[in-house]
Design a protein around this motif. Structure first.
Motif: not given
Length: 157
Positions: A78-107
């Motif tokens: 998640x840290x790398x995903x968040x960093x890469x999305x921030x680099x692409x100027x994606x809003x915090x809201x969209x980043x948080x929403x996207x990271x919720x897509x990851x199933x915790x068991x899969x993670x």
């Protein structure tokens, strides 16, 4: 791309519709593409608004597709995903929403798989050095340090 070619707003919009339809794009990428096509700022704004309103461009959808793909294929944390999305100027809201897509068991199971795979690859007799090498590998891929060390302690006791 032919640097001498000029585009009308309609031609540029059509070209960018294809560009966005082919693969999810972020606003930053599309803006850069329009600049590369030598479009003036006013035309860029008009085209961007059109692409967004016609749903060719959608930041949240891009972020979700990005997270799903990079997690599944590159096994990024998640840290790398968040960093890469921030680099692409994606809003915090969209980043948080996207990271919720990851199933915790899969993670967690992905992290376990990565640890086992990496431990088999690292040929280091010293247990502390081996643990550090495995941890460095995972941290580089953006896995949260607390999680990495907790899991490694389960393996190394």
């Amino acid at each position: 791309m032919d640097s001498t070619k000029t585009y009308t707003v309609d031609e540029a919009r059509k070209k960018l519709e294809h560009y966005c339809a082919y693969q999810e794009r972020c606003h930053k990428e599309v803006r850069q593409k329009l600049r590369d096509m030598r479009m003036i700022p006013e035309a860029i704004d008009v085209i961007m608004v059109q692409l967004i309103s016609d749903n060719f461009l959608n930041e949240e959808r891009f972020a979700q597709a990005f997270v799903r793909g990079k997690f599944r294929i590159k096994k990024w944390g998640k840290n790398r995903l968040r960093r890469e999305l921030k680099f692409r100027d994606i809003s915090k809201y969209s980043i948080d929403t996207a990271l919720k897509e990851i199933d915790l068991d899969d993670y967690y199971s992905t992290l376990d798989d990565l640890i086992q795979k990496r431990m088999a690859q690292v040929k280091e007799p010293n247990v502390y050095k081996k643990k550090k090498k495995v941890a460095d590998y995972l941290l580089y891929r953006g896995w949260e340090s607390a999680l990495v060390y907790e899991k490694l302690n389960d393996y190394f006791g």
